[in-house]
Design a protein around this motif. Structure first.
Motif, PDB file in Angstrom:
ATOM      1  N   SER A   1       0.830  -1.203   0.000  1.00 27.91           N
ATOM      2  CA  SER A   1       0.000   0.000   0.000  1.00 27.91           C
ATOM      3  C   SER A   1       0.867   1.257   0.000  1.00 27.91           C
ATOM      4  CB  SER A   1      -0.913   0.023   1.229  1.00 27.91           C
ATOM      5  OG  SER A   1      -1.825  -1.034   1.191  1.00 27.91           O
ATOM      6  N   TYR A   2       1.942   1.213   0.788  1.00 30.97           N
ATOM      7  CA  TYR A   2       2.843   2.360   0.851  1.00 30.97           C
ATOM      8  C   TYR A   2       3.503   2.603  -0.504  1.00 30.97           C
ATOM      9  CZ  TYR A   2       6.891   5.195   1.989  1.00 30.97           C
ATOM     10  OH  TYR A   2       7.836   6.179   1.986  1.00 30.97           O
ATOM     11  N   GLU A   3       3.973   1.515  -1.131  1.00 27.74           N
ATOM     12  CA  GLU A   3       4.622   1.664  -2.436  1.00 27.74           C
ATOM     13  C   GLU A   3       3.636   2.199  -3.480  1.00 27.74           C
ATOM     14  OE1 GLU A   3       7.816   1.426  -3.233  1.00 27.74           O
ATOM     15  OE2 GLU A   3       8.263   1.010  -1.140  1.00 27.74           O
ATOM     16  N   THR A   4       2.409   1.693  -3.448  1.00 28.51           N
ATOM     17  CA  THR A   4       1.388   2.174  -4.382  1.00 28.51           C
ATOM     18  C   THR A   4       1.100   3.651  -4.148  1.00 28.51           C
ATOM     19  OG1 THR A   4       0.384  -0.021  -4.414  1.00 28.51           O
ATOM     20  CG2 THR A   4      -0.974   1.802  -5.201  1.00 28.51           C
ATOM     21  N   MET A   5       0.967   4.025  -2.875  1.00 28.39           N
ATOM     22  CA  MET A   5       0.694   5.418  -2.544  1.00 28.39           C
ATOM     23  C   MET A   5       1.881   6.304  -2.929  1.00 28.39           C
ATOM     24  SD  MET A   5      -0.849   6.978   0.994  1.00 28.39           S
ATOM     25  CE  MET A   5       0.481   6.417   1.981  1.00 28.39           C
ATOM     26  N   LYS A   6       3.083   5.800  -2.745  1.00 25.82           N
ATOM     27  CA  LYS A   6       4.285   6.558  -3.107  1.00 25.82           C
ATOM     28  C   LYS A   6       4.331   6.804  -4.619  1.00 25.82           C
ATOM     29  CE  LYS A   6       9.301   6.256  -2.520  1.00 25.82           C
ATOM     30  NZ  LYS A   6      10.384   5.405  -2.017  1.00 25.82           N
ATOM     31  N   LYS A   7       4.050   5.754  -5.413  1.00 25.40           N
ATOM     32  CA  LYS A   7       4.033   5.910  -6.873  1.00 25.40           C
ATOM     33  C   LYS A   7       2.934   6.874  -7.293  1.00 25.40           C
ATOM     34  CE  LYS A   7       5.952   1.391  -7.968  1.00 25.40           C
ATOM     35  NZ  LYS A   7       5.658   0.045  -8.512  1.00 25.40           N
ATOM     36  N   SER A   8       1.778   6.746  -6.667  1.00 27.79           N
ATOM     37  CA  SER A   8       0.655   7.633  -6.984  1.00 27.79           C
ATOM     38  C   SER A   8       1.000   9.079  -6.635  1.00 27.79           C
ATOM     39  CB  SER A   8      -0.584   7.193  -6.201  1.00 27.79           C
ATOM     40  OG  SER A   8      -1.649   8.068  -6.427  1.00 27.79           O
ATOM     41  N   ASN A   9       1.677   9.273  -5.522  1.00 31.06           N
ATOM     42  CA  ASN A   9       2.077  10.615  -5.114  1.00 31.06           C
ATOM     43  C   ASN A   9       3.068  11.208  -6.114  1.00 31.06           C
ATOM     44  OD1 ASN A   9       2.325  12.929  -3.541  1.00 31.06           O
ATOM     45  ND2 ASN A   9       3.932  12.033  -2.277  1.00 31.06           N
ATOM     46  N   GLU A  10       4.029  10.381  -6.565  1.00 27.04           N
ATOM     47  CA  GLU A  10       5.010  10.862  -7.546  1.00 27.04           C
ATOM     48  C   GLU A  10       4.319  11.240  -8.853  1.00 27.04           C
ATOM     49  OE1 GLU A  10       7.839   7.727  -7.896  1.00 27.04           O
ATOM     50  OE2 GLU A  10       8.771   8.128  -5.950  1.00 27.04           O
ATOM     51  N   THR A  11       3.371  10.407  -9.288  1.00 28.93           N
ATOM     52  CA  THR A  11       2.636  10.697 -10.520  1.00 28.93           C
ATOM     53  C   THR A  11       1.838  11.992 -10.379  1.00 28.93           C
ATOM     54  OG1 THR A  11       2.431   8.328 -10.936  1.00 28.93           O
ATOM     55  CG2 THR A  11       0.940   9.777 -12.149  1.00 28.93           C
ATOM     56  N   CYS A  12       1.184  12.154  -9.251  1.00 31.65           N
ATOM     57  CA  CYS A  12       0.405  13.375  -9.019  1.00 31.65           C
ATOM     58  C   CYS A  12       1.315  14.605  -8.958  1.00 31.65           C
ATOM     59  CB  CYS A  12      -0.399  13.254  -7.723  1.00 31.65           C
ATOM     60  SG  CYS A  12      -1.814  12.154  -7.837  1.00 31.65           S
ATOM     61  N   ALA A  13       2.482  14.447  -8.330  1.00 29.05           N
ATOM     62  CA  ALA A  13       3.412  15.577  -8.242  1.00 29.05           C
ATOM     63  C   ALA A  13       3.890  15.987  -9.633  1.00 29.05           C
ATOM     64  CB  ALA A  13       4.592  15.207  -7.355  1.00 29.05           C
ATOM     65  N   ARG A  14       4.206  14.971 -10.469  1.00 22.65           N
ATOM     66  CA  ARG A  14       4.618  15.292 -11.843  1.00 22.65           C
ATOM     67  C   ARG A  14       3.490  15.964 -12.617  1.00 22.65           C
ATOM     68  NH1 ARG A  14       6.118   9.813 -13.300  1.00 22.65           N
ATOM     69  NH2 ARG A  14       7.395   9.293 -11.531  1.00 22.65           N
ATOM     70  N   ALA A  15       2.276  15.429 -12.484  1.00 23.77           N
ATOM     71  CA  ALA A  15       1.127  16.012 -13.190  1.00 23.77           C
ATOM     72  C   ALA A  15       0.867  17.434 -12.711  1.00 23.77           C
ATOM     73  CB  ALA A  15      -0.117  15.148 -12.975  1.00 23.77           C
ATOM     74  N   LEU A  16       1.018  17.671 -11.415  1.00 23.17           N
ATOM     75  CA  LEU A  16       0.803  19.012 -10.871  1.00 23.17           C
ATOM     76  C   LEU A  16       1.859  19.977 -11.391  1.00 23.17           C
ATOM     77  CD1 LEU A  16      -0.793  20.791  -8.909  1.00 23.17           C
ATOM     78  CD2 LEU A  16       0.792  20.096  -7.121  1.00 23.17           C
TER      79      LEU A  16
END
Length: 147
Positions: free
Chosen positions: A87-102
């Motif tokens: 879950s942490y790894e998934t959330m970390k990847k999702s956070n990185e993707t969101c940060a790039r998109a932002l």
């Protein structure tokens, strides 16, 4: 529990030894009485050993149940840990993707604002140059007509 059983066994052995010594020292009154005494002590030993064995079996079974319970709890915790890590790894990847998109969105927004400012300044310059050109043509016509 084991200490109690060992103490009971020790007392029974000492008691048996004391009875044997007492029987050997005392003159046997009856041959049938002397023969039944070892059989009684042997029966007592057998019953004590059976009792001890049953207590040990109960203790062993309770220990095995506790060990199985602890093993199940450990497996459950390991599964939870693995799930949490995923879950942490998934959330970390999702956070990185969101940060790039932002960051891309912010960059595009800044570029659009910059283009909008340029287009406004160009429109203002075109309007002012058109007005100035009209004035210049008007002055030229006024000079040509009235001169």
């Amino acid at each position: 529990m084991r200490k109690i059983l060992c103490i009971l066994l020790l007392f029974s052995v000492v008691g048996f030894a004391a009875e044997t010594v007492a029987d050997n020292v005392a003159a046997p009154a009856d041959s049938a009485a002397t023969m039944s005494a070892p059989q009684e002590t042997c029966g007592e030993f057998k019953s004590e050993i059976a009792h001890r064995d049953s207590l040990m079996a109960v203790a062993d079974s309770s220990c095995s149940v506790e060990k199985d319970s602890l093993r199940a709890a450990l497996n459950s915790e390991q599964a939870k840990t693995k799930n949490w890590e995923q879950s942490y790894e998934t959330m970390k990847k999702s956070n990185e993707t969101c940060a790039r998109a932002l960051s891309v969105s912010i960059e595009a927004n800044e570029k659009s604002k910059e283009k909008e400012k340029q287009s406004k300044s160009q429109a203002a310059m075109m309007t002012s140059s058109s007005f100035m050109g009209g004035l210049a043509v008007g002055m030229l016509l006024f000079w040509l007509i009235f001169d």
